[in-house]
Design a protein around this motif. Structure first.
Motif, PDB file in Angstrom:
ATOM      1  N   GLY A   1      23.102  95.632 -45.299  1.00 45.52           N
ATOM      2  CA  GLY A   1      23.758  94.529 -44.211  1.00 45.52           C
ATOM      3  C   GLY A   1      24.596  95.370 -43.228  1.00 45.52           C
ATOM      4  O   GLY A   1      24.664  95.039 -42.270  1.00 45.52           O
ATOM      5  N   GLY A   2      25.351  96.277 -43.833  1.00 45.72           N
ATOM      6  CA  GLY A   2      26.219  97.155 -42.936  1.00 45.72           C
ATOM      7  C   GLY A   2      25.660  97.924 -42.086  1.00 45.72           C
ATOM      8  O   GLY A   2      26.023  98.198 -41.034  1.00 45.72           O
ATOM      9  N   VAL A   3      24.125  98.479 -42.290  1.00 44.67           N
ATOM     10  CA  VAL A   3      23.486  98.957 -41.239  1.00 44.67           C
ATOM     11  C   VAL A   3      23.050  98.130 -40.055  1.00 44.67           C
ATOM     12  O   VAL A   3      23.216  98.356 -38.953  1.00 44.67           O
ATOM     13  N   GLY A   4      22.855  96.835 -40.377  1.00 44.37           N
ATOM     14  CA  GLY A   4      22.541  95.912 -39.535  1.00 44.37           C
ATOM     15  C   GLY A   4      23.833  95.601 -38.599  1.00 44.37           C
ATOM     16  O   GLY A   4      23.743  95.429 -37.315  1.00 44.37           O
ATOM     17  N   VAL A   5      25.075  95.624 -39.161  1.00 47.03           N
ATOM     18  CA  VAL A   5      26.413  95.210 -38.407  1.00 47.03           C
ATOM     19  C   VAL A   5      26.590  96.456 -37.492  1.00 47.03           C
ATOM     20  O   VAL A   5      26.866  96.472 -36.361  1.00 47.03           O
ATOM     21  N   GLY A   6      26.240  97.975 -37.922  1.00 45.52           N
ATOM     22  CA  GLY A   6      26.627  98.961 -37.029  1.00 45.52           C
ATOM     23  C   GLY A   6      25.500  99.146 -35.827  1.00 45.52           C
ATOM     24  O   GLY A   6      25.855  99.111 -34.653  1.00 45.52           O
ATOM     25  N   MET A   7      24.093  98.582 -36.246  1.00 44.86           N
ATOM     26  CA  MET A   7      23.104  98.628 -35.206  1.00 44.86           C
ATOM     27  C   MET A   7      23.586  97.519 -34.016  1.00 44.86           C
ATOM     28  O   MET A   7      23.419  97.480 -32.962  1.00 44.86           O
ATOM     29  N   SER A   8      24.035  96.400 -34.662  1.00 45.75           N
ATOM     30  CA  SER A   8      24.368  95.054 -33.809  1.00 45.75           C
ATOM     31  C   SER A   8      25.429  95.279 -32.758  1.00 45.75           C
ATOM     32  O   SER A   8      25.552  95.006 -31.545  1.00 45.75           O
ATOM     33  N   SER A   9      26.357  96.066 -33.276  1.00 43.26           N
ATOM     34  CA  SER A   9      27.558  96.681 -32.561  1.00 43.26           C
ATOM     35  C   SER A   9      27.000  97.162 -31.103  1.00 43.26           C
ATOM     36  O   SER A   9      27.853  97.341 -30.158  1.00 43.26           O
ATOM     37  N   VAL A  10      25.794  97.931 -31.545  1.00 46.44           N
ATOM     38  CA  VAL A  10      25.583  98.873 -30.361  1.00 46.44           C
ATOM     39  C   VAL A  10      24.609  98.147 -29.408  1.00 46.44           C
ATOM     40  O   VAL A  10      24.688  98.197 -28.272  1.00 46.44           O
ATOM     41  N   VAL A  11      23.659  97.489 -30.203  1.00 52.22           N
ATOM     42  CA  VAL A  11      22.354  96.972 -29.364  1.00 52.22           C
ATOM     43  C   VAL A  11      22.779  95.702 -28.747  1.00 52.22           C
ATOM     44  O   VAL A  11      22.242  95.268 -27.501  1.00 52.22           O
ATOM     45  N   ALA A  12      23.382  94.835 -29.468  1.00 57.20           N
ATOM     46  CA  ALA A  12      23.797  93.330 -28.763  1.00 57.20           C
ATOM     47  C   ALA A  12      24.369  93.603 -27.250  1.00 57.20           C
ATOM     48  O   ALA A  12      23.904  92.843 -26.485  1.00 57.20           O
ATOM     49  N   PRO A  13      25.558  94.559 -27.086  1.00 59.69           N
ATOM     50  CA  PRO A  13      26.122  94.465 -25.821  1.00 59.69           C
ATOM     51  C   PRO A  13      25.140  95.208 -24.940  1.00 59.69           C
ATOM     52  O   PRO A  13      25.332  94.701 -23.590  1.00 59.69           O
ATOM     53  N   ILE A  14      24.393  96.242 -25.256  1.00 63.83           N
ATOM     54  CA  ILE A  14      23.463  96.991 -24.285  1.00 63.83           C
ATOM     55  C   ILE A  14      22.444  95.898 -23.887  1.00 63.83           C
ATOM     56  O   ILE A  14      22.170  95.573 -22.505  1.00 63.83           O
ATOM     57  N   TYR A  15      21.851  94.990 -24.682  1.00 67.72           N
ATOM     58  CA  TYR A  15      20.962  94.156 -24.324  1.00 67.72           C
ATOM     59  C   TYR A  15      21.306  93.204 -23.276  1.00 67.72           C
ATOM     60  O   TYR A  15      20.720  92.864 -22.198  1.00 67.72           O
ATOM     61  N   THR A  16      22.444  92.371 -23.659  1.00 69.46           N
ATOM     62  CA  THR A  16      23.114  91.665 -22.834  1.00 69.46           C
ATOM     63  C   THR A  16      23.344  92.103 -21.311  1.00 69.46           C
ATOM     64  O   THR A  16      23.316  91.285 -20.259  1.00 69.46           O
ATOM     65  N   ALA A  17      24.079  93.364 -21.215  1.00 68.24           N
ATOM     66  CA  ALA A  17      24.238  93.841 -20.174  1.00 68.24           C
ATOM     67  C   ALA A  17      23.286  94.212 -19.262  1.00 68.24           C
ATOM     68  O   ALA A  17      23.372  94.241 -17.982  1.00 68.24           O
ATOM     69  N   GLU A  18      21.879  94.659 -19.829  1.00 66.51           N
ATOM     70  CA  GLU A  18      20.931  94.822 -18.906  1.00 66.51           C
ATOM     71  C   GLU A  18      20.050  93.600 -18.714  1.00 66.51           C
ATOM     72  O   GLU A  18      19.262  93.821 -17.810  1.00 66.51           O
TER      73      GLU A  18
END
Length: 442
Positions: A133-150
């Motif tokens: 679950g923590g791996v999911g948190v770390g990945m989300s902190s990076v990918v969710a803002p990238i996706y939204t910005a793009e």
């Protein structure tokens, strides 16, 4: 200067929908961060944990977060933003269900009558899936803002990326509220399972909604799939001219990246020493303030100060609500009054709140009651407001802005690694310090 027409200023429904879906990754991030606060006390008893074990069962997720943050960027670049978001949803859902259904050991009396677990396997099972679950948190902190910005056109990019930050703090509030409600309606023996398992619901919603959003034009262009990128850009933008501008911006960014890759630049060098030190210190102090200790252990802290168990869960909801309000206030003024001013205000708030909390803990030591618990709640509210208005809202903006383009990616990676490493240290150390030295010293 030309004034945009109504058609130009109107944001595509697909952009809004995609940004909201991606921001749900932030909600899952916040929910996972705080939900353990409701189950932690019961887990300590079920697994017969010492203060060291208590710290580890909570902090193991931050080790997963470090790993997730490190690998997320490369995975998103290789496989695409949308597939990685899908795997993030799976990690959250599986982590939630597995920890909720984790086996518990039979407790046996050890030396001196202390209860010990008959086997380490159940706790290992729990920690493995807490880690995932923590791996999911770390990945989300990076990918969710990238996706939204793009996926967002430039004119609405800032506001839509802000949805991710909003949903992180909203997820924390939802976790506290969910814990308080479940504690009231579920039997004590199984309430902790429902607290952890309920996150599977937003994870399933997130996965379902992901099916209806597109890949980002920028990733498609980076893979040489220009026709697909242009087609999706046409759907995302209100006008053909806006789409052309978006494609031109992407081409320029990719060309700049290719140029930067062709020139080898040493990151750890005298030239970047000052900005590296600033990024490291901001990320370190952000966590050394103890904010994650408060988010993870809020009900325990309030109970230690004299509140009943039921009251402590309701008071935790107030902490989550203050976090949300102060974050929104900071986002509203950050571009007007500046990053430095917010950090100064937040730091003064830290000093006042933590000094007040220590004073209450020492002053009522051994004689905690409802009055002391209310005073501690006031201190926690001031503390979380200071954090959310100051470093909590500034850290990622600050780190992304201080590095030159050619080392910005490495600078953000350093900041993220520092942040989550110190998050682990404070989360793990807090129950140990409290148990050995008391709340005032902690």
């Amino acid at each position: 200067m030309t004034t945009p027409s109504a058609s130009q200023s109107k944001t595509s429904p697909l952009v809004i929908r995609s940004a909201i879906v991606a921001s749900l990754g932030g909600l899952l991030f916040g929910f996972d961060t705080a939900v353990i606060s409701g189950a932690e006390e019961k887990l300590k008893a079920l697994y017969a944990l010492s203060s060291f074990g208590e710290g580890m069962i909570v902090a193991i997720a931050t080790i997963g977060t470090i790993l997730g943050a490190i690998v997320a960027g490369r995975l998103a670049d290789h496989f695409g933003r949308k597939p990685v978001l899908f795997w993030i949803g799976i990690l959250f859902g599986v982590g939630a269900l597995a920890t909720a259904l984790a086996p518990t050991p039979d407790l046996v009396a050890g030396a001196g009558g202390a209860m010990t677990a008959s086997s380490s396997m159940p706790i290992t099972f729990f920690m493995v899936f807490r880690f995932l679950g923590g791996v999911g948190v770390g990945m989300s902190s990076v990918v969710a803002p990238i996706y939204t910005a793009e996926i967002a056109p430039a004119r609405v990019r800032g506001r839509l990326v802000g949805l991710v930050q909003f949903n992180i703090v909203f997820g924390i509030l939802l976790a506290y509220a969910s814990n308080a409600i479940i504690r009231e309606i579920a039997h004590e023996d199984v309430a902790w399972r429902w607290m952890l398992g309920v996150m599977a619901v937003p994870a399933i919603v997130f996965l379902t909604l992901l099916l209806a959003v597109p890949e980002t034009p920028r990733w498609l262009m980076s893979m040489g799939r220009e026709d697909e990128a242009v087609a999706i850009s046409r759907r995302l933008c209100s006008t053909r001219a806006e789409s052309d501008d978006q494609i031109a911006e992407i081409r320029a960014q990719l060309a700049e990246q290719a140029e930067l890759r062709s020139v080898k630049v040493r990151f750890f060098s005298r030239r970047y020493r000052k900005v590296i030190l600033l990024a490291f210190c901001i990320a370190m102090f952000n966590q050394m303030s103890g904010v994650n200790a408060i988010l993870y252990y809020a009900p325990v802290v309030i109970q230690e100060a004299g509140a009943s168990a039921d009251s402590s869960y309701l008071m935790s909801v107030a902490v989550g609500l203050m976090n949300l309000i102060a974050t929104m206030a900071a986002l509203a003024v950050i571009d007007r009054i500046g990053r430095r001013a917010l950090m100064i205000v937040g730091s003064i708030g830290y000093l006042a709140a933590l000094g007040f909390l220590a004073g209450v803990m020492f002053g009522f030591s051994g004689h905690f009651n409802m009055t002391s618990s209310v005073l501690v709640l006031i201190g926690l509210l001031v503390f979380i407001a200071a954090h959310a208005f100051g470093q909590g809202s500034v850290i990622w903006v600050f780190i992304s802005e201080i590095f030159p383009n050619r080392v910005r990616g490495r600078g953000q990676s350093l900041g993220s690694l520092t942040h989550w490493t110190f998050a682990f240290i404070t989360t793990y150390a807090f129950p140990v310090l409290t148990d050995s030295l008391g709340g005032g010293f902690a």
